[in-house]
Design a protein around this motif. Sequence first.
Motif, short mmCIF file in Angstrom:
data_model
loop_
_atom_site.label_atom_id
_atom_site.label_comp_id
_atom_site.label_asym_id
_atom_site.label_seq_id
_atom_site.Cartn_x
_atom_site.Cartn_y
_atom_site.Cartn_z
N PHE A 167 0.79 -1.22 0.05
CA PHE A 167 -0.22 -0.06 -0.06
C PHE A 167 0.78 1.37 -0.08
CE2 PHE A 167 0.05 1.42 4.40
CZ PHE A 167 0.37 0.32 5.21
N THR A 168 0.30 2.12 -0.27
CA THR A 168 0.82 3.57 -0.59
C THR A 168 0.13 4.49 0.49
OG1 THR A 168 1.67 5.34 -1.93
CG2 THR A 168 -0.44 4.11 -2.51
N ALA A 201 2.43 4.39 -6.03
CA ALA A 201 1.25 3.86 -6.55
C ALA A 201 1.07 2.97 -7.49
CB ALA A 201 0.14 5.13 -6.80
N SER A 202 2.19 2.73 -8.15
CA SER A 202 2.50 2.04 -9.51
C SER A 202 2.37 0.45 -9.17
CB SER A 202 3.66 2.37 -10.35
OG SER A 202 4.70 1.76 -9.67
N THR A 203 2.72 0.31 -7.85
CA THR A 203 2.65 -1.20 -7.59
C THR A 203 1.70 -1.67 -6.37
OG1 THR A 203 4.82 -0.57 -5.98
CG2 THR A 203 5.26 -1.77 -8.18
N ALA A 204 1.11 -0.56 -5.92
CA ALA A 204 0.08 -0.63 -4.89
C ALA A 204 -1.08 -1.54 -4.94
CB ALA A 204 -0.06 0.66 -4.16
N ASN A 205 -1.76 -2.30 -4.04
CA ASN A 205 -3.09 -2.64 -4.03
C ASN A 205 -4.12 -1.66 -3.32
OD1 ASN A 205 -1.05 -5.07 -2.62
ND2 ASN A 205 -2.28 -5.63 -4.50
N LEU A 206 -3.54 -0.87 -2.52
CA LEU A 206 -4.30 0.16 -1.73
C LEU A 206 -3.57 1.23 -1.36
CD1 LEU A 206 -6.21 -1.27 1.47
CD2 LEU A 206 -4.78 0.59 1.77
#
Lengths: 421, 300
Positions: A14-15, A110-115
């Motif tokens: 998450f970010t 954000a590019s690799t975040a799920n949430l």
Amino acid sequence: METKGYLDMDLLRFTTAGSVDDGKSTLIGRLMYDTKSIFEDQLEAIERSSEKRGDETVNLALLTDGLKAEREQGITIDVAYRYFATPKRKFIIADTPGHIQYTRNMVTGASTANLAIILIDARNGIIEQTSRHTFIASMLGIKHIVVCVNKMDLVDFSEEVFSAIKKKYQEFSSTLNLADIQYIPISALKGDNVVDASKNMDWYTGKTLLQTLESVQIISDYNFEDARFPVQRVIRPQSAQYPDFRGFAGRVEGGVFRPGDSITVLPSGLTTKISKIYNADVELQEAYSPMSVCITLENNIDISRGDMLVKSDNLPNVEQEVELMVCWMNDKKMNPTGKYLLRHTTNEAKCVVKNIAYKMNINTLEKIVDNFEVEKNDIVKITLKSAKPLFFDSYKRNRGTGSVILVDEFSNETVGAGMIV
Amino acid sequence: MSYNLNHLEQLEAEAIFIFREAVEQFENPVILFSGGKDSITLVHLAYKAFFPAKIPFPLLHIDTGHNFPETLIFRDELAKRYGVKLDVGYVQDSINRGTAVEEKGLNPSRNTLQSITLLEKLEEGKYDAAFGGGRRDEEKARAKERFFSHRDEFGQWDPKNQRPELWNLFNGKKAPGESFRVFPISNWTEMDVWQYIKKENIALPSIYFAHDRNIVNRGGVLLAESPYNTLLPGEKYEQMHIRYRTLGCMTITGAIFSDADNLDKVIEEVAAARSTERGNRADDKRSEAAMEDRKKQGYF
């Protein structure tokens, strides 16, 4: 932390969006502190630093402000990654600064975040920055948003304040196509509703932040429909033991592959069947995102890095011209007719900017059509023409096959991040 | 749907992806092999990434001359087992050449000198990418490290001018003379590494497990008896039951009191630990930004 069950944990990335003033670093410090992820020597080190700086209490924000310059200026200037775990999940936090000039960092995180956690100061309500962060989260395809209304202790833990902010956020975010938004009233400083339920807000009966992070369903966020396998490397041992082995190594970027599946190789269009799927010496019955595997085929077809294996009954788009939303990442402005190097999956191609449709004002969400100067942190919609065909899906459908980066051919720097429309 | 990978499977997939990507994007990569559990894990992941082909690059070990003897024996066996070439750079050679100068004092550390020998070896071997076992959870300067970390032609890291890294797209483009450090296990924690070692049944040097050793307690750091350590007035060695949580030079790596003589016990101990694994590394304690400064100069 218990070790029992540790092997069955899953992983949530998450970010966090918000500025220092929203208490973002304090929130992360609180999450790590209350889940006992901070070690004694780390705590002692920040106690010493807090004392040196003249802070009255231990400054949990110092845990996340890593580099010298940040500690001196009291701001976070880059993406930093933090880790903690509970018996249910391992968490990776991409901690990014919220200032306007750092849009690119938020995009990166954000590019690799799920949430994404969106922090709002209860005293200020929704501000320009809130809409900016929310827009970036939606553009980057983050499926789950947790709106934390922070500093509830400074508004007497008022339900009215929380409800008013929630209502306003619902209104403005309704246009942004965000499927899952949850709202939590918290005090990062005092710990209310972060890990432990608040004793000061009995009107809130929902989950705490940590309970939310532990329980949000993320499996369905992956694409299991469109089978895509960008070839990363051809593995040919040419050894006495494996004289004829020819495997294609890569990471599954969508769908499910099984031995026996009919596949098409792009760009050649040749078809064959999957023979076997391996993770090292272990034979697998199926492979799906985000597994790294090695695939062997029934026929000996000429395949190299940058090619893509797809299921024959579900082909991606194959085009040389693509429309994208691009976040500009570099001090040097975008050349509106310039040539760049494009990286897409394991493919690399020269490309040229054909057209700039508009620039986004990410504070008002208005389209700017009379100024095409693309500077660092700008978000623009453009058309690129690639020197060779790209095999892609829209970013919305598949992050892995819908994202590109642009590289400057002279400085070699990554100058743009693009999402195919 | 049951298409779910647990955290170790996801971390493994990510590390394997990074290895394959680096081998395609660079001409002459090498694994920096310290002999510690992280670099041993790294070699195992490289093995899995290219199987059934052999690991397509050598190991590079920077030998300070102050190593635990167990580490060197283990290193040589490991290289043989994986059929991978071992390249060794000696800090003593740099000292003899005059490019590195031994620290003054009774108990000189060669830890900072490693960077000099490393850069010399990278240049000599024309290695344009060096895999390291660095993890972002280890230390605050490492929290901002990239998977593909760009180094200028002097091998230096510029933390303020790092390339953004998005999605699975890694940019290894560089000018002649520049190089990269690549960190496949960036996202792993100490616990992840131990759990993975257990899951994959990876062999480790014996000094990670509890044993008896002659130790002197110097200001809270438990230092092993060795030819490189001179006792100060009033100090003496005593036999203690200890193990090591990290491995570095014998002159700076502190042991911990422990009864953990197998992997399960070590994992239990790591889970209950109240201080970081680098907490007994004297080298990180020299100043608040010690690691950041060393990294800028070319340290791992």
